[in-house]
Design a protein around this motif. Sequence first.
Motif, PDB file in Angstrom:
ATOM      1  N   SER A 226      15.351  16.234  22.516  1.00  0.00           N
ATOM      2  CA  SER A 226      15.198  15.195  21.499  1.00  0.00           C
ATOM      3  C   SER A 226      14.174  15.648  20.465  1.00  0.00           C
ATOM      4  O   SER A 226      14.309  15.337  19.285  1.00  0.00           O
ATOM      5  CB  SER A 226      14.855  13.848  22.135  1.00  0.00           C
ATOM      6  OG  SER A 226      13.512  13.774  22.510  1.00  0.00           O
ATOM      7  N   SER A 228      13.761  18.744  19.468  1.00  0.00           N
ATOM      8  CA  SER A 228      14.495  19.678  18.630  1.00  0.00           C
ATOM      9  C   SER A 228      15.387  18.925  17.649  1.00  0.00           C
ATOM     10  O   SER A 228      15.474  19.262  16.468  1.00  0.00           O
ATOM     11  CB  SER A 228      15.328  20.599  19.523  1.00  0.00           C
ATOM     12  OG  SER A 228      15.967  21.556  18.748  1.00  0.00           O
ATOM     13  N   ALA A 229      16.032  17.851  18.134  1.00  0.00           N
ATOM     14  CA  ALA A 229      16.908  17.078  17.260  1.00  0.00           C
ATOM     15  C   ALA A 229      16.131  16.296  16.213  1.00  0.00           C
ATOM     16  O   ALA A 229      16.691  15.819  15.247  1.00  0.00           O
ATOM     17  CB  ALA A 229      17.763  16.124  18.098  1.00  0.00           C
ATOM     18  N   MET A 230      14.820  16.152  16.400  1.00  0.00           N
ATOM     19  CA  MET A 230      14.017  15.475  15.374  1.00  0.00           C
ATOM     20  C   MET A 230      13.334  16.482  14.457  1.00  0.00           C
ATOM     21  O   MET A 230      12.447  16.123  13.691  1.00  0.00           O
ATOM     22  CB  MET A 230      12.988  14.558  16.032  1.00  0.00           C
ATOM     23  CG  MET A 230      13.619  13.254  16.508  1.00  0.00           C
ATOM     24  SD  MET A 230      12.412  12.068  17.110  1.00  0.00           S
ATOM     25  CE  MET A 230      11.964  12.774  18.661  1.00  0.00           C
TER      26      MET A 230
END
Lengths: 332, 267
Positions: A226, A228-230
């Motif tokens: 999460s 990395s996805a932010m």
Amino acid sequence: MLGYNPVYKKLITVTLILASVLVVSMVLGLTIGSSGSTSEAWKVLLGKGGLDSTLEVIIWQLRWPRVVLAATVGATLSLGGLVFQALLRNPLAEPYILGISGGSAVGAILGILAGFSLFPGLTLSSFVGSLMVLSLVLLLSNRREGHSDSLLLAGVMVNAFCGAIIMFLISVSKTVQMQKIIFWLMGDLSAVSADSLPLLLVVLPCFLIIFLLAQPLNLLLTGRESASAMGVNVAAVTLILLLTASLMVSLTVCHSGLIGFVGLTIPHILRLALGSDHRILIPSCILTGASYLILCDLLARSLPSQGEMSVGIVTALVGAPLFIGLLWRSRQ
Amino acid sequence: MSLVDIRAISLQYGVRQVIKHVSVQIEHGEFFAIIGPNGAGKTTLLKALAGLHPLVEGDILIRQRLINDYSKKELARTLALVPQQVNADFPFTVAETVLMGRYPHLGLLAVEGQRDLELAKQAMEFTEVIHLAGRRLGQLSGGERQRVIIARAICQQSKILLLDEPTASLDPAHQLRIMDLMERLRYEAQVTIIMVSHDLNLASSYADRLLLLKDGEVEKIGTPQQVLTEEQLSKSYGCTLLVDQNTLLGKPRVSLVSGNITAKANQ
């Protein structure tokens, strides 16, 4: 209304309060000691001295370097603890318990035996020592995934092994500097060399780097994917933080030997008081860790009626019971 | 032009190929669901879309731009991910967690201003977790925690939302609550929604189109009516499923049929 103030307001308030605590601790560290009364020392500090030049020398040439060293070492160890706890997701991780301090000490002693100077030779050899232990501990604990205990177990064993190597190296060496066994095994600040400026010059940029990575570290704590996805570059942030923390810890070990549990005590108390936001915790850890070690060192040199004891004894007397308490609670 | 254009991508875990030559286009404003049996590669496909899984071959384009050409923060401003599991070991509060969604919009110091706080408040009001703002994430129920993570994704202000089984382990009331939020996001904020789900009926009721994945390959892409047929499902899932019409919604309804009941019905 939100139950939440903008982070910079909290940051400023907390920093101001803890910085004042640090100033008070420094003044106490300068004014209290076996020579001269405290009130006379006050006069020297306020510039109204002049009468007692011996006391002036003691304060500025003996106590001041020692207070600065204690502050630097305390700040570094407590920040190191905070970073390792976050990256390894284990509230019990700490440079001393993980064996990283021990690895640095072995590296440093080998450096002394090889005849290196403190900077850069000794610094590098102790950094290499800390990195080797870090890799070993990470490798050992990864084999039994998910068990935070295996990380600690690996650390304790590596630490014991490093302790044995230190004792071995000291007993076979004839170098005069090596006679201070206690310095390496039970950290001590009395061997302060007049100049801890090179130490500060390396450690302060490390503090800055870690502070700039505070919010990525927060995001990382909610999960690697999460984060990395932010928008966090997880691999880079992790690597930079591990290297920076190891570097500054190994550097302080060269100056003070093995001082344990500072990196456990301070982050734990601050997390209870201030929450988990590392943008607040990082500066708080630096300031509180500095104050804490100054005060511990003050106790170490004023408690015994004759001579003084190692500051590592004080930090272990406070920290080890806390460690056991935390371990106890995590089992329930 | 499609908003998301997946062109013949293949993905691997170690040496195992988990996605094989998958191509699909997803349009702006669409509600798109990815379904399929366990181990079909649904979550892996979703992670690849979020830039979390390297492509072995093929390309993913978002707004006609290769996903690899986006910087990490840029990609995070374009799409937000709601993962299945969120770590609650460290005691962050709900407000702190939601504010983390602002990270891709912040500068080097990553310090939020008044506007960021305002956006976080709106997001928490939207998903009805504002009353929990000061609580710690670990103290919340599964449904509440899921709404907090959705609020964080909303706070990220991305126009594409990726969801990995958002309703898994929730009771029907909470499932409905999450799905209605998705509907509102779609119509009020023009967010494109891409969801992985095991729940065929949920996918049928809410999604415009479904992608049925099996063993890493596309079995079928189309509307619920086209994909959710008895013949297709029994072939893909390897068991008998009853498909009839949900009279209220006019969408296919899938029911489990135990072997015993079919045997009795055939007598």
